[in-house]
Design an enzyme around this catalytic site. Structure first.
Site, PDB file in Angstrom:
ATOM      1  N   ASP A   1       0.868  -1.182   0.000  1.00  0.00           N
ATOM      2  CA  ASP A   1       0.000   0.000   0.000  1.00  0.00           C
ATOM      3  C   ASP A   1       0.902   1.230   0.000  1.00  0.00           C
ATOM      4  OD1 ASP A   1      -1.666   2.124   0.666  1.00  0.00           O
ATOM      5  OD2 ASP A   1      -2.910   0.919   2.034  1.00  0.00           O
ATOM      6  N   HIS A   2       0.894   1.931  -1.102  1.00  0.00           N
ATOM      7  CA  HIS A   2       1.848   3.037  -1.255  1.00  0.00           C
ATOM      8  C   HIS A   2       1.521   4.218  -0.342  1.00  0.00           C
ATOM      9  CE1 HIS A   2       5.239   4.886  -2.925  1.00  0.00           C
ATOM     10  NE2 HIS A   2       5.022   4.714  -4.205  1.00  0.00           N
ATOM     11  N   ARG A   3       0.343   4.202   0.274  1.00  0.00           N
ATOM     12  CA  ARG A   3       0.050   5.268   1.243  1.00  0.00           C
ATOM     13  C   ARG A   3       0.872   5.076   2.503  1.00  0.00           C
ATOM     14  NH1 ARG A   3      -6.249   4.242   1.702  1.00  0.00           N
ATOM     15  NH2 ARG A   3      -5.347   2.165   1.894  1.00  0.00           N
TER      16      ARG A   3
ATOM     17  N   ILE B   1       3.703   2.591   2.605  1.00  0.00           N
ATOM     18  CA  ILE B   1       5.061   2.102   2.355  1.00  0.00           C
ATOM     19  C   ILE B   1       5.624   2.760   1.098  1.00  0.00           C
ATOM     20  CG2 ILE B   1       6.345   0.021   1.696  1.00  0.00           C
ATOM     21  CD1 ILE B   1       4.028  -1.418   3.406  1.00  0.00           C
TER      22      ILE B   1
END
Ligand code: CAO
Length: 455
Positions: free
Chosen positions: A427-429, A431
């Protein structure tokens, strides 16, 4: 000079007794020629009935729920040809007047659908029906909404009414019913997601503010036109898993980072262990090693062992690892609890038991809860890399494919090494890419030399 005009339902193709689902004007309203007066919905298409001329609505002859056919009188209109509309119209009426009058065929791109087919026969051409008027959208958001890119949604009048009562724009909802029809549960799920902050205010989409998906309706294809078909209902597990996968795919900004782990020594060790094991012991699997190695990586990179909770990140101090099991009825994800406190042999035993229960459909719900991180191993089947979908509220998932002997340069020569393809979706939010690459590199290092697990 004014005169009273009876406005009747025009030629609507083969349709008869079509329910009125929305009356878009009120007595006293000024309307322009071609302005929508009401919306009808058959089981195949929705359509707006436009006013043939400008004037003032004197009387409305039908109510939502009434059924109409070609020729039914719907509105008495006092034609006031000389009345300057701009002076008389309220802001809401102006907004409604601005509602685009595009034929559905113009508002939908891509493959023709049954809906388009049905719409194409209608005269006058149906509108992108049942979008809330601009006035409604404005009321929801405070922003006037261009609707030229809106498309029709399918929902019964009662569901539409339910949505209207709750202030929800049905255009924003994806239907899970037959032919993509929107159900009351879809409306509830939409509201729930919105309340949890997962969706933008409904008008943000219409106003072009960048939120939401604003998707085209699902293509409605009469497959039988092209050949014989058989309809089979989705299994319960597929329906539940599908809804979860859909939400996770849409709501989580996924990025997948790939890595190869050299498991030459680990696989040799695994084979040796299984040769040594007595027949009653569970087979030590690569999956069990992967679970243990993942725990080591989660400890090293704690942001992978978190969940988003509004503006907070919840750091878990336990290590429960889920693993995907392919069952005849669909995908399920049982969870190994406290994997940090278990040995590889014990984990292998437990994964085998849980996978068996999963295939027999006997998993209890608590055996699928509380996961921190998931592993989806397709290694026994094949493949190289793939993009696993994160199992919310987790923030990462490891996809594993089939290991293969590859020539690896050791600085002097190519050596045959057993390489395991790893695909880490995160989850780029939560990591960043660099962190994910470090996690992967660490995981690969643990798998290359399993003694690192003890560090
Ligand atoms: N590379 C090469 N071979 C592998 C391997 C890998 N990564 N992983 C397993 N294998 C081999 C094993 O060695 C075993 O071979 P043998 O029968 O010769 O010993 C065979 O594949 C079967 O493996 P296994 O019994 O160890 O089972 P598993 O651990 O691979 O799988 C489970 C268990 C539950 C993960 C699996 O049955 C399963 O359901 N996988 C599908 C998961 C899935 O559908 N994921 C997709 C979800 S969408 O994101």
């Amino acid at each position: 000079m004014s005169q009273i005009i009876e406005i009747k339902v025009p030629d609507i193709g083969d349709y008869a007794d079509v329910p009125v689902i929305e009356v878009l004007v009120s007595p006293g309203d000024m309307v322009e020629e071609e302005q929508s007066l009401l919306s009808l919905e058959s089981d195949k298409a929705t359509m707006d009935i436009p006013s043939p001329s400008a004037g003032r609505v004197k009387e409305i002859k039908v109510k939502p729920g009434a059924r109409v056919s070609q020729g039914t009188v719907i509105v008495l209109l006092e034609s006031v040809a000389e009345a300057p509309l701009a002076e008389h119209a309220s802001p809401a009426q102006e907004a409604a007047t601005n509602r685009p009058q595009l034929p559905v065929a113009q508002s939908i791109v891509g493959a023709p659908t049954e809906q388009q087919g049905a719409s194409a026969n209608l005269s006058p051409p149906p509108r992108p029906a049942l979008a809330p008027t601009s006035a409604e959208a404005t009321a929801l958001t405070g922003v006037a909404s261009p609707q030229a890119d809106r498309t029709a949604s399918h929902a019964s009048p009662s569901v539409r009414q339910f949505a209207r009562e709750l202030g929800v724009d049905v255009q924003q909802i994806s239907g899970s019913g037959p032919k993509g029809r929107i159900t009351q549960d879809d409306v509830r799920a939409y509201i729930k997601a919105a309340l949890q902050g997962g969706l933008p205010a409904s008008g943000a989409v219409a106003s072009g503010a960048g939120g939401g998906l604003n998707l085209l309706p699902w293509p409605q294809v009469a497959f039988t036109k092209f050949g014989p078909v058989e309809a089979k209902p989705l299994s319960r597990i597929k329906k539940i898993a599908g809804a979860n996968l859909h939400r996770n795919w849409v709501m989580i900004p996924h990025v997948t980072s790939n890595e190869d782990a050299d498991i030459t020594e680990l696989e040799a060790f695994r084979v040796k262990l299984n040769q040594e094991n007595n027949k009653t012991a569970a087979k030590v699997t690569m999956l069990a090693f992967l679970i243990k190695a993942s725990v080591a990586a989660l400890k090293q990179y704690p942001s992978f062992n978190t969940s988003l909770d509004g503006d907070n990140l919840i750091y878990k101090q336990y290590y429960h690892i889920g693993f995907a099991v392919d069952t005849p009825n669909g995908l399920v994800v049982p969870v190994i609890r406290d994997a940090d406190q278990k040995g590889v042999q014990e984990i292998a035993q437990e994964t085998a038991e849980l996978a068996q229960l999963a295939r027999e459909g006997k998993l209890k719900s608590d055996q699928m809860q509380g996961g921190c991180f998931s592993i989806s191993s397709l290694g026994g089947i094949g493949g190289t890399y793939f993009t696993p979908i994160i199992n919310a509220p987790e923030v990462a998932i490891l996809g594993v494919c089939r290991s293969a002997l590859s020539p690896v340069w050791d600085g002097q020569q190519f050596m045959p090494r057993l390489m395991l393809p790893l695909s880490l979706s995160y989850d780029h939010r939560v990591i960043d890419g660099a962190e994910a690459a470090r996690f992967n590199a660490y995981l690969a290092a643990v798998l290359a030399d399993f003694r690192r697990v003890t560090l």
